[in-house]
Design an enzyme around this catalytic site. Structure first.
Site, PDB file in Angstrom:
ATOM      1  N   ASP A 226       0.835  -1.200   0.000  1.00  0.00           N
ATOM      2  CA  ASP A 226       0.000   0.000   0.000  1.00  0.00           C
ATOM      3  C   ASP A 226       0.871   1.252   0.000  1.00  0.00           C
ATOM      4  OD1 ASP A 226       0.829   0.096   2.700  1.00  0.00           O
ATOM      5  OD2 ASP A 226      -0.939  -1.024   3.309  1.00  0.00           O
TER       6      ASP A 226
ATOM      7  N   ASP B  71       7.541   5.436  14.102  1.00  0.00           N
ATOM      8  CA  ASP B  71       8.151   4.484  15.045  1.00  0.00           C
ATOM      9  C   ASP B  71       9.635   4.219  14.767  1.00  0.00           C
ATOM     10  OD1 ASP B  71       7.385   3.157  12.731  1.00  0.00           O
ATOM     11  OD2 ASP B  71       6.205   1.608  13.733  1.00  0.00           O
TER      12      ASP B  71
ATOM     13  N   ASP C 193       1.141   5.181   1.195  1.00  0.00           N
ATOM     14  CA  ASP C 193       0.619   6.241   2.058  1.00  0.00           C
ATOM     15  C   ASP C 193       1.239   7.567   1.658  1.00  0.00           C
ATOM     16  OD1 ASP C 193      -0.818   4.361   3.486  1.00  0.00           O
ATOM     17  OD2 ASP C 193       0.773   4.065   4.957  1.00  0.00           O
TER      18      ASP C 193
HETATM   19  P1  ATP Z   1       3.700  -2.624   6.170  1.00  0.00           P
HETATM   20  O1  ATP Z   1       4.734  -3.100   5.232  1.00  0.00           O
HETATM   21  O2  ATP Z   1       3.206  -3.692   7.038  1.00  0.00           O
HETATM   22  O3  ATP Z   1       2.587  -1.834   5.545  1.00  0.00           O
HETATM   23  P2  ATP Z   1       4.305  -0.107   7.361  1.00  0.00           P
HETATM   24  O4  ATP Z   1       5.543   0.404   8.008  1.00  0.00           O
HETATM   25  O5  ATP Z   1       3.883   0.557   6.090  1.00  0.00           O
HETATM   26  O6  ATP Z   1       4.511  -1.645   7.135  1.00  0.00           O
HETATM   27  P3  ATP Z   1       1.767   0.675   8.357  1.00  0.00           P
HETATM   28  O7  ATP Z   1       0.966   0.114   9.476  1.00  0.00           O
HETATM   29  O8  ATP Z   1       1.232   0.650   6.979  1.00  0.00           O
HETATM   30  O9  ATP Z   1       3.161  -0.077   8.411  1.00  0.00           O
HETATM   31  O10 ATP Z   1       2.127   2.167   8.803  1.00  0.00           O
HETATM   32  C1  ATP Z   1       2.560   3.152   7.891  1.00  0.00           C
HETATM   33  C2  ATP Z   1       3.554   4.072   8.586  1.00  0.00           C
HETATM   34  O11 ATP Z   1       2.929   4.735   9.696  1.00  0.00           O
HETATM   35  C3  ATP Z   1       4.773   3.393   9.173  1.00  0.00           C
HETATM   36  O12 ATP Z   1       5.771   3.189   8.220  1.00  0.00           O
HETATM   37  C4  ATP Z   1       5.187   4.367  10.258  1.00  0.00           C
HETATM   38  O13 ATP Z   1       5.888   5.459   9.695  1.00  0.00           O
HETATM   39  C5  ATP Z   1       3.853   4.879  10.769  1.00  0.00           C
HETATM   40  N1  ATP Z   1       3.355   4.089  11.907  1.00  0.00           N
HETATM   41  C6  ATP Z   1       2.538   3.002  11.857  1.00  0.00           C
HETATM   42  N2  ATP Z   1       2.276   2.532  13.073  1.00  0.00           N
HETATM   43  C7  ATP Z   1       2.915   3.338  13.943  1.00  0.00           C
HETATM   44  C8  ATP Z   1       3.037   3.373  15.375  1.00  0.00           C
HETATM   45  N3  ATP Z   1       2.430   2.471  16.128  1.00  0.00           N
HETATM   46  N4  ATP Z   1       3.786   4.357  15.928  1.00  0.00           N
HETATM   47  C9  ATP Z   1       4.408   5.284  15.141  1.00  0.00           C
HETATM   48  N5  ATP Z   1       4.346   5.281  13.817  1.00  0.00           N
HETATM   49  C10 ATP Z   1       3.610   4.334  13.201  1.00  0.00           C
HETATM   50 MG    MG Z   2       2.069   0.236   4.979  1.00  0.00          MG
END
Ligand code: ATP
Ligand code: MG
Length: 454
Positions: A64, A144, A66
């Protein structure tokens, strides 16, 4: 930025120009590019951010995309017809392109914390609304991990690194932004994210980021069970389930999510370990092939050891077999759902998969046909196959049922002592495969392990 909520050094910006990084627009989804360009053309800052930038830099294919911007949610909504705002306090814009949703978030300030936990009230009791939005620097430091805080700028195709994320990608290391204790206390789910992302990316977790697992892991038991269910899906049904599982165990975090599973494995139940690992490996393989997976099957796998032991306990106390399994299932599911809220539609299927297990041992003509026409037969049979490491008898039982399904019904009936196919059997979808495969293999020998040799 609010100095009370952050104690790390102010971020320093490193700009990596287009020609010095590997992100190409052809690997960014059309939908995400349209959102980025429309925001940019309207005069707003527009960045691809988070996991997508990280995965693109690593040469992967993000699932995805963002977007982060300085436009407020209302301004975003005004730009896109296909946009809806979600969330009450921290509102996000979802721009919808058919099956694809681009999440657009306004730069978030550091005035309050709580991860996804949506706290409305600051530590001093004030209701905080005014400083929800922030600058891109503030947005970066409230993320994070450093690898998750890289921004791809649509204005000049550069990558902006405020916290050292590029270095960590190079080192293949997960480092937290800010003080680890504080960041995990704010949002304990970050511990699970560390384990999951390290497993998925093949990274190591920096010692400073893994040290608090031992002291703060228990905070996970206070996290919302519904959120932990969502996280557990990402852990086990994200295509890297086996690695995630091993990482969780190695991090000492499994016991806070699946206490019964962790206990059984710690007791050295090797058959259970084989079942769990094979179940996860099969799930990963199905996902890699684009096949569907059901969470119910996987949770049935994870909790099997406990259900089986409890059911055997009830049977030893003189309970009827069916009742014993029901009791055990209800208790194990009840205990588990206090941690991880598995929805009822899944727990129902789990209970069916479990309670059908003893019925595989009843090799009588009518019962065999009845079991084969059960709507959950296929899942329960796949589960039975996973149980092969429990004993030779169990492996033979799996083979018997595999063989039985290959036989034309008349031959199966004959193999089970003649008398023809029981006529009252409803012809449900699950009895269909037996007929469809009729041509493939000639039956050889009689059902081995014929009378429930488990
Ligand atoms: P994935 O590959 O699983 O999508 P992701 O890092 O993109 O991993 P997401 O849950 O889609 O995870 O979150 C998007 C972004 O939002 C993360 O990369 C991070 O920057 C931020 N984020 C998500 N969860 C948290 C959290 N609990 N605390 C701080 N930042 C967060
Ligand atoms: Mg993601």
């Amino acid at each position: 930025m609010n100095p009370e909520t952050r104690n790390e050094v102010p971020p320093t910006l490193r700009v990596i120009p287009r020609e010095q990084h590997s992100i190409s627009r052809k690997n960014i989804s059309k939908a995400a590019l349209r959102v980025l360009y429309r925001l940019h053309d309207a005069g707003f800052a527009a960045y691809l951010v988070g996991g997508a930038v990280r995965d693109l830099l690593l040469g992967g294919h993000p699932k995805d995309f963002d977007v982060a911007t300085d436009a407020t949610p209302d301004e975003v909504k005004a730009l896109f017809r296909n946009c809806r705002l979600i969330g009450r306090r921290f509102r996000l814009a979802h721009v919808v392109f058919g099956p694809e949703i681009i999440e657009v978030a306004t730069f978030r300030g550091t005035g309050e914390e709580g991860g996804e936990g949506d706290r409305h009230i600051a530590t001093d009791g004030r209701i905080v609304r005014d400083n929800i939005w922030g600058t891109i620097e503030e947005d970066a430091v409230r993320r994070d991990f450093r690898v998750n805080a890289l921004y791809y700028d649509i204005a000049d195709f550069s990558v902006r690194d405020f916290v050292g994320g590029m270095q960590d990608l190079e080192d293949r290391t997960m480092r937290l932004i800010g003080d680890p204790d504080q960041r995990y206390r704010e949002d304990p789910v970050r511990m699970l994210r560390a384990a999951r992302l390290a497993a998925k990316l093949g990274f190591t977790i920096d010692a400073a980021a893994s040290a608090p697992f031992a002291t703060l892991g228990h905070l996970l038991t206070e996290a919302a069970p519904a959120r932990l269910f969502d996280e557990s899906l990402k852990l086990f049904l994200g295509g890297h389930g086996l690695k995630s599982f091993k990482m969780l165990e190695a991090c000492g975090l499994l016991k806070f999510l699946f206490p019964a599973t962790a206990r059984a494995l710690e007791r050295g139940d090797n058959a259970l370990r084989a079942l769990v690992e094979q179940g996860l490996a099969n799930t990963d393989a199905r996902i890699a092939e684009g096949k569907s997976v059901t969470p119910a099957f996987l949770y049935a796998v994870l909790l099997w050891g406990e259900v089986r032991d409890q059911a055997q306990g009830w049977i030893a106390q003189g309970y009827d077999v069916n009742e014993a399994w029901q009791h055990a299932a209800v208790r194990v599911v009840g205990e588990q759902c206090q941690r991880v809220a598995i929805p009822r539609r899944f727990t129902f299927t789990m209970e069916e998969i479990w309670s059908l297990q003893p019925r595989f041992e009843q090799i009588h003509r009518k019962r065999v046909f009845r079991l084969m026409s059960h709507p959950r037969f296929r899942a329960a049979f796949d589960f039975l196959l996973l149980r092969a490491p429990e004993s030779d008898g169990m492996r033979e039982l799996g083979e018997w049922w595999a063989h039985a399904q290959q036989l034309p019904p008349e031959m199966l009936a004959a193999a089970l002592g003649g008398g023809g196919v029981p006529v009252h059997e409803p012809s449900t979808s699950s009895s269909a495969p037996a007929r469809k495969r009729r041509r493939r293999r000639k039956p050889t020998g009689r059902g081995k392990g014929g009378s429930g040799d488990a």
